[in-house]
Scaffold this motif. Structure first.
Motif, PDB file in Angstrom:
ATOM      1  N   ALA A  60       0.860  -1.186   0.000  1.00 52.13           N
ATOM      2  CA  ALA A  60       0.000   0.000   0.000  1.00 52.13           C
ATOM      3  C   ALA A  60       0.895   1.234   0.000  1.00 52.13           C
ATOM      4  CB  ALA A  60      -0.916   0.009   1.223  1.00 52.13           C
ATOM      5  N   LEU A  61       0.429   2.298  -0.639  1.00 51.31           N
ATOM      6  CA  LEU A  61       1.142   3.565  -0.692  1.00 51.31           C
ATOM      7  C   LEU A  61       0.410   4.590   0.162  1.00 51.31           C
ATOM      8  CD1 LEU A  61       1.860   3.745  -4.533  1.00 51.31           C
ATOM      9  CD2 LEU A  61       3.200   2.607  -2.748  1.00 51.31           C
ATOM     10  N   PHE A  62       1.163   5.481   0.799  1.00 51.60           N
ATOM     11  CA  PHE A  62       0.529   6.487   1.650  1.00 51.60           C
ATOM     12  C   PHE A  62       1.509   7.637   1.877  1.00 51.60           C
ATOM     13  CE2 PHE A  62       2.944   3.807   4.430  1.00 51.60           C
ATOM     14  CZ  PHE A  62       3.333   4.583   5.512  1.00 51.60           C
ATOM     15  N   SER A  63       1.030   8.696   2.522  1.00 45.20           N
ATOM     16  CA  SER A  63       1.865   9.856   2.839  1.00 45.20           C
ATOM     17  C   SER A  63       2.191   9.864   4.325  1.00 45.20           C
ATOM     18  CB  SER A  63       1.158  11.157   2.463  1.00 45.20           C
ATOM     19  OG  SER A  63       1.051  11.289   1.060  1.00 45.20           O
ATOM     20  N   PHE A 104       0.282 -14.061   7.250  1.00 43.86           N
ATOM     21  CA  PHE A 104       0.512 -13.732   5.843  1.00 43.86           C
ATOM     22  C   PHE A 104      -0.241 -12.429   5.555  1.00 43.86           C
ATOM     23  CE2 PHE A 104       1.359 -18.189   6.057  1.00 43.86           C
ATOM     24  CZ  PHE A 104       2.271 -18.476   5.053  1.00 43.86           C
ATOM     25  N   HIS A 105       0.470 -11.316   5.538  1.00 42.04           N
ATOM     26  CA  HIS A 105      -0.201 -10.039   5.299  1.00 42.04           C
ATOM     27  C   HIS A 105      -0.633  -9.927   3.844  1.00 42.04           C
ATOM     28  CE1 HIS A 105       0.531  -8.502   9.246  1.00 42.04           C
ATOM     29  NE2 HIS A 105       1.828  -8.747   9.151  1.00 42.04           N
ATOM     30  N   SER A 106      -1.823  -9.389   3.642  1.00 45.29           N
ATOM     31  CA  SER A 106      -2.369  -9.248   2.296  1.00 45.29           C
ATOM     32  C   SER A 106      -3.451  -8.171   2.309  1.00 45.29           C
ATOM     33  CB  SER A 106      -2.954 -10.581   1.821  1.00 45.29           C
ATOM     34  OG  SER A 106      -3.393 -10.490   0.472  1.00 45.29           O
ATOM     35  N   ARG A 107      -3.838  -7.736   1.107  1.00 40.56           N
ATOM     36  CA  ARG A 107      -4.914  -6.754   0.947  1.00 40.56           C
ATOM     37  C   ARG A 107      -4.705  -5.574   1.888  1.00 40.56           C
ATOM     38  NH1 ARG A 107     -10.305 -10.267   1.230  1.00 40.56           N
ATOM     39  NH2 ARG A 107      -9.297 -10.977   3.131  1.00 40.56           N
ATOM     40  N   LEU A 108      -3.486  -5.010   1.858  1.00 44.88           N
ATOM     41  CA  LEU A 108      -3.158  -3.882   2.721  1.00 44.88           C
ATOM     42  C   LEU A 108      -3.881  -2.621   2.261  1.00 44.88           C
ATOM     43  CD1 LEU A 108       0.703  -4.349   3.128  1.00 44.88           C
ATOM     44  CD2 LEU A 108      -1.097  -5.114   4.680  1.00 44.88           C
ATOM     45  N   LEU A 109      -4.417  -1.891   3.212  1.00 43.83           N
ATOM     46  CA  LEU A 109      -5.061  -0.608   2.951  1.00 43.83           C
ATOM     47  C   LEU A 109      -4.639   0.383   4.017  1.00 43.83           C
ATOM     48  CD1 LEU A 109      -8.737  -1.700   2.106  1.00 43.83           C
ATOM     49  CD2 LEU A 109      -6.992  -0.946   0.493  1.00 43.83           C
ATOM     50  N   VAL A 110      -4.582   1.662   3.642  1.00 43.04           N
ATOM     51  CA  VAL A 110      -4.238   2.729   4.574  1.00 43.04           C
ATOM     52  C   VAL A 110      -5.429   3.678   4.671  1.00 43.04           C
ATOM     53  CG1 VAL A 110      -2.671   4.660   5.021  1.00 43.04           C
ATOM     54  CG2 VAL A 110      -1.785   2.519   4.058  1.00 43.04           C
ATOM     55  N   TYR A 116      -3.650   4.966   9.953  1.00 41.32           N
ATOM     56  CA  TYR A 116      -3.808   3.549  10.239  1.00 41.32           C
ATOM     57  C   TYR A 116      -3.669   2.707   8.967  1.00 41.32           C
ATOM     58  CZ  TYR A 116      -5.817   5.222  14.628  1.00 41.32           C
ATOM     59  OH  TYR A 116      -6.017   5.855  15.833  1.00 41.32           O
ATOM     60  N   ALA A 117      -3.324   1.440   9.175  1.00 40.79           N
ATOM     61  CA  ALA A 117      -3.295   0.470   8.079  1.00 40.79           C
ATOM     62  C   ALA A 117      -4.009  -0.791   8.537  1.00 40.79           C
ATOM     63  CB  ALA A 117      -1.858   0.133   7.677  1.00 40.79           C
ATOM     64  N   LEU A 118      -4.642  -1.462   7.597  1.00 41.68           N
ATOM     65  CA  LEU A 118      -5.231  -2.761   7.900  1.00 41.68           C
ATOM     66  C   LEU A 118      -4.644  -3.809   6.969  1.00 41.68           C
ATOM     67  CD1 LEU A 118      -7.535  -3.777   5.625  1.00 41.68           C
ATOM     68  CD2 LEU A 118      -8.880  -1.985   6.711  1.00 41.68           C
ATOM     69  N   SER A 119      -4.566  -5.003   7.483  1.00 48.82           N
ATOM     70  CA  SER A 119      -4.147  -6.166   6.703  1.00 48.82           C
ATOM     71  C   SER A 119      -5.265  -7.189   6.783  1.00 48.82           C
ATOM     72  CB  SER A 119      -2.853  -6.758   7.274  1.00 48.82           C
ATOM     73  OG  SER A 119      -2.593  -8.037   6.713  1.00 48.82           O
ATOM     74  N   TRP A 122      -4.086 -13.668   6.194  1.00 50.93           N
ATOM     75  CA  TRP A 122      -4.486 -15.009   6.632  1.00 50.93           C
ATOM     76  C   TRP A 122      -3.358 -15.643   7.442  1.00 50.93           C
ATOM     77  CZ3 TRP A 122      -2.014 -19.442   4.289  1.00 50.93           C
ATOM     78  CH2 TRP A 122      -1.138 -19.117   3.246  1.00 50.93           C
ATOM     79  N   GLU A 123      -3.714 -16.699   8.137  1.00 51.85           N
ATOM     80  CA  GLU A 123      -2.759 -17.472   8.908  1.00 51.85           C
ATOM     81  C   GLU A 123      -3.097 -18.953   8.778  1.00 51.85           C
ATOM     82  OE1 GLU A 123      -3.125 -15.922  12.832  1.00 51.85           O
ATOM     83  OE2 GLU A 123      -5.203 -16.571  13.077  1.00 51.85           O
ATOM     84  N   TRP A 124      -2.123 -19.808   9.099  1.00 49.95           N
ATOM     85  CA  TRP A 124      -2.380 -21.236   9.000  1.00 49.95           C
ATOM     86  C   TRP A 124      -3.325 -21.666  10.128  1.00 49.95           C
ATOM     87  CZ3 TRP A 124      -1.531 -23.815   4.820  1.00 49.95           C
ATOM     88  CH2 TRP A 124      -0.471 -23.464   3.972  1.00 49.95           C
ATOM     89  N   HIS A 125      -4.323 -22.569   9.726  1.00 47.57           N
ATOM     90  CA  HIS A 125      -4.354 -23.300   8.469  1.00 47.57           C
ATOM     91  C   HIS A 125      -5.696 -23.129   7.807  1.00 47.57           C
ATOM     92  CE1 HIS A 125      -3.265 -25.990   5.383  1.00 47.57           C
ATOM     93  NE2 HIS A 125      -3.847 -27.049   5.837  1.00 47.57           N
ATOM     94  N   PRO A 126      -5.798 -22.680   6.522  1.00 51.47           N
ATOM     95  CA  PRO A 126      -5.740 -21.242   6.311  1.00 51.47           C
ATOM     96  C   PRO A 126      -6.994 -20.572   6.852  1.00 51.47           C
ATOM     97  CG  PRO A 126      -6.293 -22.309   4.260  1.00 51.47           C
ATOM     98  CD  PRO A 126      -6.004 -23.405   5.259  1.00 51.47           C
ATOM     99  N   LEU A 127      -6.816 -19.482   7.542  1.00 50.60           N
ATOM    100  CA  LEU A 127      -7.912 -18.742   8.166  1.00 50.60           C
ATOM    101  C   LEU A 127      -7.664 -17.258   7.966  1.00 50.60           C
ATOM    102  CD1 LEU A 127     -10.445 -18.756  10.084  1.00 50.60           C
ATOM    103  CD2 LEU A 127      -8.813 -18.500  11.968  1.00 50.60           C
ATOM    104  N   ASP A 128      -8.647 -16.549   7.412  1.00 51.06           N
ATOM    105  CA  ASP A 128      -8.517 -15.102   7.230  1.00 51.06           C
ATOM    106  C   ASP A 128      -8.415 -14.409   8.585  1.00 51.06           C
ATOM    107  OD1 ASP A 128      -8.733 -15.449   4.520  1.00 51.06           O
ATOM    108  OD2 ASP A 128     -10.877 -14.998   4.439  1.00 51.06           O
ATOM    109  N   VAL A 129      -7.639 -13.341   8.635  1.00 49.65           N
ATOM    110  CA  VAL A 129      -7.523 -12.570   9.870  1.00 49.65           C
ATOM    111  C   VAL A 129      -7.362 -11.095   9.520  1.00 49.65           C
ATOM    112  CG1 VAL A 129      -5.016 -12.937   9.970  1.00 49.65           C
ATOM    113  CG2 VAL A 129      -6.273 -12.331  12.051  1.00 49.65           C
ATOM    114  N   LEU A 130      -8.067 -10.240  10.245  1.00 54.14           N
ATOM    115  CA  LEU A 130      -8.043  -8.796  10.009  1.00 54.14           C
ATOM    116  C   LEU A 130      -7.269  -8.126  11.136  1.00 54.14           C
ATOM    117  CD1 LEU A 130      -8.926  -6.181   8.609  1.00 54.14           C
ATOM    118  CD2 LEU A 130     -11.112  -6.348   9.827  1.00 54.14           C
ATOM    119  N   CYS A 131      -6.171  -7.449  10.775  1.00 56.60           N
ATOM    120  CA  CYS A 131      -5.296  -6.799  11.753  1.00 56.60           C
ATOM    121  C   CYS A 131      -5.217  -5.300  11.473  1.00 56.60           C
ATOM    122  CB  CYS A 131      -3.896  -7.393  11.713  1.00 56.60           C
ATOM    123  SG  CYS A 131      -3.821  -9.169  12.030  1.00 56.60           S
TER     124      CYS A 131
END
Length: 288
Positions: A60-63, A104-110, A116-119, A122-131
């Motif tokens: 993700a890109l940001f200022s 496994f960070h993915s779909r990064l947004l700022v 703030y940023a969100l990811s 996902w993590e094993w085995h495999p389960l989506d996770v929002l951080c």
């Protein structure tokens, strides 16, 4: 703020426009029209190859608060986020003492302000996770990028509506689904300031894939037929009659094929959505 030039799950091209006052801009005048373009300084950045073909490139890109353009990505390890200056590659979060959670960070947004940023990874085995991560704190203490705040597990998609509210979707089949929405997927609105879900709605369909609009009350849903959803009521306000998009539902897809995911791009002001089809580019606008 940024536009996606091209994307495959293992690679991505992004365009970052600067202000015309930037001295790096060149100008060409043709008749009465003046065209500005940025001097290009190509710099290759990479990601971990481990499982890279199974999920979206995490970038993700940001200022920064001082106005410098930066990138948030995982150049060395799939689980370690870093902040770098775009032009020079200077790493602002370098540290020998960091130890990142195994995500496994993915779909990064700022968030719109760059705080703030969100990811939505996902993590094993495999389960989506929002951080969730505080980028301003991470500049002072890089270990902020190692833990973050786990908002929820099993989120099929997530977007910033503004600097406080995150909208994330959960399938009706998820064990983390809120009771009361029988056989419906749901969209939850999470307040960063309050640290809790402040509103939930049920949507009568399968897993959802969300994109923001220029009005925090509405979101695009792009899992098949592009829809405009009212986050106050759960009502589908408009729907494209053609199934032109198969948006990402979940962070990982072991059956991923390029043709299943037509290219799409959200305008920087979030008011229009462009979708590439076999017949051409379809542009959808949000006007409610």
């Amino acid at each position: 703020f940024m536009r996606t030039l091209f994307e495959r799950r293992w690679t991505k091209g992004l365009l970052l426009p600067n202000e015309p006052k930037n001295p790096q801009y060149n100008q060409i005048q043709l008749g009465e029209r003046v065209f500005s373009f940025l001097k290009m300084y190509p710099r290759e950045i990479n990601r971990s190859y481990y499982q890279a073909h199974e999920y979206e490139y995490p970038i993700a890109l940001f200022s920064l608060p001082d106005g410098r353009a930066a990138t948030l990505h995982c150049p060395d390890e799939y689980c370690r986020l870093e902040i770098e200056l775009i032009e020079t590659g200077e790493r602002l979060t370098a540290s020998d003492s960091r130890k990142s959670d195994d995500v496994f960070h993915s779909r990064l947004l700022v968030s719109p302000s760059g705080r703030y940023a969100l990811s939505a990874g996902w993590e094993w085995h495999p389960l989506d996770v929002l951080c969730l991560f505080d980028l301003h704190r991470a500049i002072e203490d890089p270990s902020e990028l190692d833990k973050g705040i786990t908002v929820v597990s099993d989120a099929s998609s997530a977007v910033f509506l503004d600097d406080d509210i995150i909208a994330y979707s959960i399938s009706s089949e998820s064990r983390w689904a809120t009771p009361g929405f029988k056989e419906k997927s749901q969209v939850n609105l999470y307040s960063i300031e309050k640290g809790t879900v402040v509103h939930s709605i049920g949507i009568d369909q399968g897993p959802l894939s969300l994109l923001p609009t220029d009005n925090r009350r509405y979101v695009w849903e792009i899992s098949s037929h592009v829809k405009l959803l009212d986050l106050d009521t759960g009502e589908v306000l408009a729907e494209c009659p053609q199934a032109i998009v198969n948006g990402y539902i979940g962070a990982i897809d072991f059956t991923y094929e390029d043709f299943e995911h037509p290219p799409f791009a959200l305008h920087p002001d979030r008011s229009r959505l462009a979708v590439g089809t076999k017949e051409g580019i379809v542009i959808l606008s949000c006007s409610v």
